[in-house]
Design a protein around this motif. Structure first.
Motif, mmCIF file in Angstrom:
data_model
loop_
_atom_site.group_PDB
_atom_site.id
_atom_site.type_symbol
_atom_site.label_atom_id
_atom_site.label_comp_id
_atom_site.label_asym_id
_atom_site.label_seq_id
_atom_site.Cartn_x
_atom_site.Cartn_y
_atom_site.Cartn_z
ATOM 1 N N LEU B 27 1.069 -0.956 -0.201
ATOM 2 C CA LEU B 27 0.170 0.054 0.030
ATOM 3 C C LEU B 27 0.771 1.342 -0.140
ATOM 4 N N GLN B 28 0.119 2.474 0.175
ATOM 5 C CA GLN B 28 1.676 3.811 -0.009
ATOM 6 C C GLN B 28 0.316 4.831 0.355
ATOM 7 N N TYR B 31 -0.557 8.876 5.372
ATOM 8 C CA TYR B 31 0.141 9.312 6.478
ATOM 9 C C TYR B 31 1.270 8.063 7.084
ATOM 10 N N CYS B 32 2.041 7.229 6.383
ATOM 11 C CA CYS B 32 2.396 6.163 6.708
ATOM 12 C C CYS B 32 4.088 6.984 7.958
ATOM 13 N N ASN B 34 6.606 5.939 8.749
ATOM 14 C CA ASN B 34 7.639 4.875 8.076
ATOM 15 C C ASN B 34 8.758 5.541 7.748
ATOM 16 N N ARG B 369 2.704 6.977 -0.136
ATOM 17 C CA ARG B 369 3.977 6.160 -0.096
ATOM 18 C C ARG B 369 4.783 5.487 -1.087
HETATM 19 S S1 SF4 Z 1 0.921 3.016 6.753
HETATM 20 FE FE1 SF4 Z 1 2.509 2.451 5.188
HETATM 21 S S2 SF4 Z 1 2.787 0.627 5.896
HETATM 22 FE FE2 SF4 Z 1 0.926 1.004 7.386
HETATM 23 S S3 SF4 Z 1 0.149 -0.008 5.100
HETATM 24 FE FE3 SF4 Z 1 -0.469 1.979 5.005
HETATM 25 S S4 SF4 Z 1 2.077 2.218 3.764
HETATM 26 FE FE4 SF4 Z 1 2.514 0.298 4.654
#
Ligand code: SF4
Ligand code: SF4
Lengths: 87, 380
Positions: B27-28, B31-32, B34, B369
């Motif tokens: 996923l992208q 608000y990730c 990371n 992301r």
């Molecule tokens: S928040 Fe970041 S790590 Fe979590 S699902 Fe979304 S893109 Fe993936």
């Protein structure tokens, strides 16, 4: 008194040597238990009734006298916190 | 007693271990949490190295273990790591987007002794969910997996990251959770680090939006309590609308220990953005990392605090707030968290609130992301 208390799914009761205490673990959470709470929860196995639990605790701690009041109060509280359920 | 032993006596054990096993994710989410340059970090720890981390952490007293990422399901050795963790006595939490999960895996995790699976959603309806996640089939998959988790006898824990584009859905989200039979629902408004900081203007709800949402959640809490429902609503509001900061991580290096995919040990999963050198589990034991490393000792205690925290009578309560937020908003991580209205930089929070009142950016204007965007940040 004939009801059977059982830990809710996802709850685990265990001894933690580093904390020198029993804890209750659940999704992303942990409570450190005092001695009486640990004693009661250690008898909650999803099979014994409240009456049986009281009896076993009274045998384990003869000097403590009648325990029914304390046990019921704790279990009631634990149910309201949704730690245990009655089956 | 040597000095190291003395300080060891005051520092409690890391009761919480977060294993970020990978930064890879299908996923992208914009608000990730990371790091922006996650694509540069591709040397993941091996299975043996993770097992060693788990053993060391458990021996030090860690009882709660989170597997997160990225998407932890990407790691083929996840069942092995779960089994090892459970054997060691951890309470094992899997934090997943649900993508890559299926009934067979849920069952194999159950056999390995996994205690809890948290499935995260982006919204209460497919359109918005999939737009935020940057994936066309995400929503249906998540629904199916939430059900599979419950059917396998796990508690159902659903997590919704809340921002200005879905905060109006609070009622629908709670309805959905009730229909699914959730036990815990986390309604977590974005915390502005990582990609969320980059996208803050496009994510932060306005004060008016937040007020409505809080009212709705409180009303539902009451109805649930009256109905004797065990479903618990946890609403995490954005600290940008507070005047006192949160006691971040319950104090730096006091309970939480995060290990990033490449083995970097951190006092919190966003601490990587700070200009501090953090130790790596490949070079040092977890014990020496936790108790003796300069990175972990950097913000322990309060002797590092400048004013206004230094002479503040509330410093034992909030520890001066979040170091990452202080750094992102003032350029100096030692400063008071600007959320605090005693901070001379509190105007930056006020400016963000004003911007949230007038923001117009649509979802399509957010920076998503993904590895391509991540490489841009590395170069830029
Ligand atoms: S928040 Fe970041 S790590 Fe979590 S699902 Fe979304 S893109 Fe993936
Ligand atoms: S001045 Fe510092 S210690 Fe005092 S309340 Fe604000 S952030 Fe907390």
């Amino acid at each position: 008194m004939n009801q059977i208390p059982k830990l809710r799914p996802g709850f685990r009761f265990q001894w933690e040597p580093v904390q020198n205490a029993h804890v209750l673990l659940y999704p992303e959470g942990m409570v450190k238990l005092n001695e009486s709470a640990s004693a009661i929860l250690s008898e909650v196995n999803g099979e014994s009734t409240v009456a049986e639990i009281v009896e076993r605790l009274e045998n384990r701690f003869p000097e403590a006298g009648a325990l029914e009041g304390d046990v019921c109060e704790f279990l009631d509280d634990a149910r309201q916190q949704h730690w245990i359920m009655m089956v | 007693m040597s000095q190291a032993q003395e300080s060891r006596a005051q520092v409690g054990p890391p009761l919480w271990l977060l294993a970020e096993v990978t930064y890879r994710c299908p996923l992208q989410c914009p608000y990730c949490s990371n790091p922006l340059d996650f694509a540069q970090s591709d040397q993941e720890l091996s299975t043996e190295q993770w097992v060693s981390v788990l053993r060391q952490g458990r021996a030090m007293g860690a009882a709660q273990l989170g597997f997160s990422g990225g998407e932890p399901l990407v790691r083929q050795d996840l069942p092995e790591l779960i089994a090892e963790a459970r054997l060691l006595g951890y309470y094992t939490n899997l934090i997943t987007s649900g993508i890559g999960l299926n009934e067979a895996k849920v069952e194999s995790f159950r056999e390995a002794g996994l205690d809890h699976i948290q499935v995260s959603f982006q919204a209460s309806d497919p359109e918005l969910n999939n737009a935020v996640a940057g994936s066309r089939k995400a929503f249906e998959q998540k629904l199916a997996m939430a059900r599979a988790v419950k059917d396998a006898g796990y508690p159902m824990v659903l997590n919704f990251v809340i921002h200005r584009h879905n905060i109006h859905q609070m009622e629908d989200i709670i309805d959905l959770c009730e229909r699914l039979g959730a036990d815990y629902v986390e309604l977590a408004t974005c915390q502005y680090y990582g990609w969320a900081f980059k996208n803050r203007e496009g994510l932060m709800p306005s004060a008016a939006q937040l007020e409505v949402a809080e009212r709705e959640v409180n009303a539902r809490r009451q109805t649930l309590a009256e109905a004797g429902s065990a479903m618990k609503l946890i609403f995490v509001t954005p600290d940008y609308y507070e005047v006192r900061p949160k006691a971040c991580m319950n104090g730096w290096g006091s309970l939480f220990l995060t290990v990033a995919p490449d083995g970097t040990a951190l006092p919190c999963h966003s601490a990587r953005l700070l200009p501090i050198e953090f130790p790596n589990v490949k070079d040092q034991s977890l014990k020496s990392i936790w108790y003796d490393s300069p990175g972990f000792n950097h913000y322990r205690g309060d002797s590092w605090m400048p004013e206004p925290c230094r002479s503040c009578d509330e410093k034992d309560r909030d520890f001066g707030g979040c170091r990452c937020q202080a750094y992102l908003l003032t350029g100096d991580a030692d400063n008071a968290d600007p959320v605090c209205d005693k901070s001379p930089h509190h105007d930056r929070i006020l400016a963000a609130r004003r911007a949230a009142d007038h923001a117009t950016a649509g979802l399509e204007e957010l920076t998503y992301r993904n590895a391509r965007n991540s490489r841009l940040f590395f170069r830029g």
